[in-house]
Write an enzyme that holds these catalytic residues in place. Structure first.
Site, mmCIF file in Angstrom:
data_model
loop_
_atom_site.group_PDB
_atom_site.id
_atom_site.type_symbol
_atom_site.label_atom_id
_atom_site.label_comp_id
_atom_site.label_asym_id
_atom_site.label_seq_id
_atom_site.Cartn_x
_atom_site.Cartn_y
_atom_site.Cartn_z
ATOM 1 N N LYS A 196 51.901 38.246 79.417
ATOM 2 C CA LYS A 196 53.097 37.727 80.088
ATOM 3 C C LYS A 196 54.300 38.022 79.210
ATOM 4 O O LYS A 196 54.381 37.578 78.068
ATOM 5 C CB LYS A 196 52.935 36.223 80.302
ATOM 6 C CG LYS A 196 54.128 35.579 80.970
ATOM 7 C CD LYS A 196 53.861 34.115 81.273
ATOM 8 C CE LYS A 196 55.060 33.459 81.913
ATOM 9 N NZ LYS A 196 54.789 32.032 82.176
ATOM 10 N N LYS A 249 52.051 40.230 83.940
ATOM 11 C CA LYS A 249 53.225 39.655 84.602
ATOM 12 C C LYS A 249 54.475 39.984 83.804
ATOM 13 O O LYS A 249 54.458 39.781 82.595
ATOM 14 C CB LYS A 249 53.007 38.140 84.682
ATOM 15 C CG LYS A 249 54.193 37.363 85.182
ATOM 16 C CD LYS A 249 53.889 35.903 85.200
ATOM 17 C CE LYS A 249 55.184 35.187 85.512
ATOM 18 N NZ LYS A 249 55.230 33.880 84.983
HETATM 19 C C1 PBG Z 1 55.529 28.909 84.036
HETATM 20 C C2 PBG Z 1 55.680 30.089 84.920
HETATM 21 C C3 PBG Z 1 56.819 30.902 85.122
HETATM 22 C C4 PBG Z 1 56.473 31.807 86.132
HETATM 23 C C5 PBG Z 1 55.147 31.553 86.478
HETATM 24 N N1 PBG Z 1 54.680 30.502 85.701
HETATM 25 C C6 PBG Z 1 58.172 30.829 84.552
HETATM 26 C C7 PBG Z 1 58.465 31.191 83.174
HETATM 27 O O1 PBG Z 1 57.611 31.614 82.390
HETATM 28 O O2 PBG Z 1 59.645 30.995 82.837
HETATM 29 C C8 PBG Z 1 57.392 32.833 86.733
HETATM 30 C C9 PBG Z 1 57.022 33.311 88.106
HETATM 31 C C10 PBG Z 1 58.096 34.022 88.840
HETATM 32 O O3 PBG Z 1 59.146 34.393 88.288
HETATM 33 O O4 PBG Z 1 57.891 34.261 90.035
HETATM 34 N N2 PBG Z 1 55.423 29.180 82.709
HETATM 35 ZN ZN ZN Z 2 56.015 27.708 80.777
#
Ligand code: PBG
Ligand code: ZN
Length: 327
Positions: A196, A249
């Site tokens: 991520k 992601k």
């Molecule tokens: C929580 C999370 C996030 C997303 C999914 N789970 C936000 C982040 O990391 O700030 C983002 C998903 C999206 O942008 O559609 N940690």
């Molecule tokens: Zn988070």
């Protein structure tokens, strides 16, 4: 192409039946996971400003939405909670009466044939919007992992089918696996947000979940966008810790990473077409600058072509409508 004119690659493109015959990648509704935002209150359905067509639902409306999603044949949803009260340690995230725990029970009581996946992180539940417990401005790893385990186990107790940790703390997959096993949830899979990135594409989600960090950013735990070898280290460490499915992601700007991780691990792979990817296609479509439906389908086929087995996408319902119309 030394053998032209004997070799002519266009022969397999001249008519639609031949093109169908040789097509390498397919997108079906079985590949889709639909993200849903659940909030407190009754009879709430609020559209998210930067995500047209995506809503925050109160639990009563969420159950109806899930029934519709299941009836369309979409196999899974992933839930994100917006609690009524946020605090320093994100208590609602692991409370038996937390927003997600209540939502899961309500869905499970009414809707069959739908996998309920839960996102495990603290940022939607903390008053400061960070993904973990703070000491000054530092996000503490091990203290946070303890809370994530509590969150994951409470989701499983409420009836979640798959647990998806999105926090990027070190060691959390192993700890969550152990926590689930010790509480009798040996057969609940972990879908790890393994790779991520600290991405600008999450902007609209943070509007939706009201989870923008009060100070600083997420670069001390999410990955540097410039790195690729590191994605393999992240993926392998989660595989070793017991993850069942690995996620990359965002998706669209990271197709190279999806392919590398798939080839290296051979694991079932998910990719998240995140809020900013959705918002950009929607916005350009609205302006009539692109053919929204065509770009939607192209973006998703490309993510599968890169190696994803399943895609989390806000377009899931729209895709099913297109597939049903064209079949
Ligand atoms: C929580 C999370 C996030 C997303 C999914 N789970 C936000 C982040 O990391 O700030 C983002 C998903 C999206 O942008 O559609 N940690
Ligand atoms: Zn988070």
């Amino acid at each position: 192409m030394a053998d032209f004119p004997v070799k002519r690659l266009r022969r397999l493109r001249y008519n639609p039946l031949v093109r169908d015959l040789v097509r390498e990648t397919s997108l079906t509704k079985n590949d889709l996971i639909y993200p849903l935002f659940v909030t407190y209150g009754v009879n709430v359905k609020e559209e998210i400003r930067s995500m047209p067509g995506v809503f925050r639902f109160s639990i009563d409306n969420l159950v109806n939405e899930c029934a519709e999603v299941a009836a369309m044949g979409i196999p899974a949803v992933i839930l994100f909670g917006i609690p009524e009260e946020k605090d320093e340690v994100g208590s609602d995230a692991y409370s038996e009466t937390g927003i997600i725990q209540r939502a899961i029970r309500a869905i499970k009581a009414e809707v069959k044939n739908l996998l309920v996946i839960t996102d495990v992180c603290l940022c939607e539940y903390t008053s400061h919007g960070h993904c973990g417990v703070l000491h000054g401005e530092e996000i503490l790893n091990d203290e946070t992992v303890e809370l994530l385990v509590k969150e994951a186990v409470s989701h499983a107790k409420a009836g979640a089918d798959i647990i998806a940790p999105s926090d990027m703390m070190d060691g959390r997959v192993a700890a969550i696996r152990r926590g689930l096993d010790e509480n009798g949830f040996r057969n609940i899979p972990v879908l790890s947000y393994a790779v991520k990135y600290a991405s600008g594409y999450y902007g609209p989600f943070r509007d939706a979940a009201d989870s923008t960090p009060a100070f600083g950013d997420r670069r001390s735990h999410q990955m540097d966008v410039a790195n690729s070898d590191e994605a393999l280290r992240e993926a392998f460490s989660d595989v070793e810790e017991g993850a069942d499915i690995i996620m990359v992601k965002p998706a669209g700007a990271y197709l190279d990473i999806i392919r590398r991780v798939k080839d290296a691990t051979g694991m079932p792979m998910a990719a998240y077409q995140v809020s900013g990817e959705y918002a950009m296609i929607k916005a350009a479509g609205k302006m009539d600058w692109i053919d929204e439906e065509r770009v939607m389908m192209e973006s998703l086929v490309s993510i599968k072509r890169a190696g994803a087995d399943m895609i989390l996408t806000y377009f899931a319902k729209d895709v099913v409508k297109v597939l049903e119309r064209d079949k």
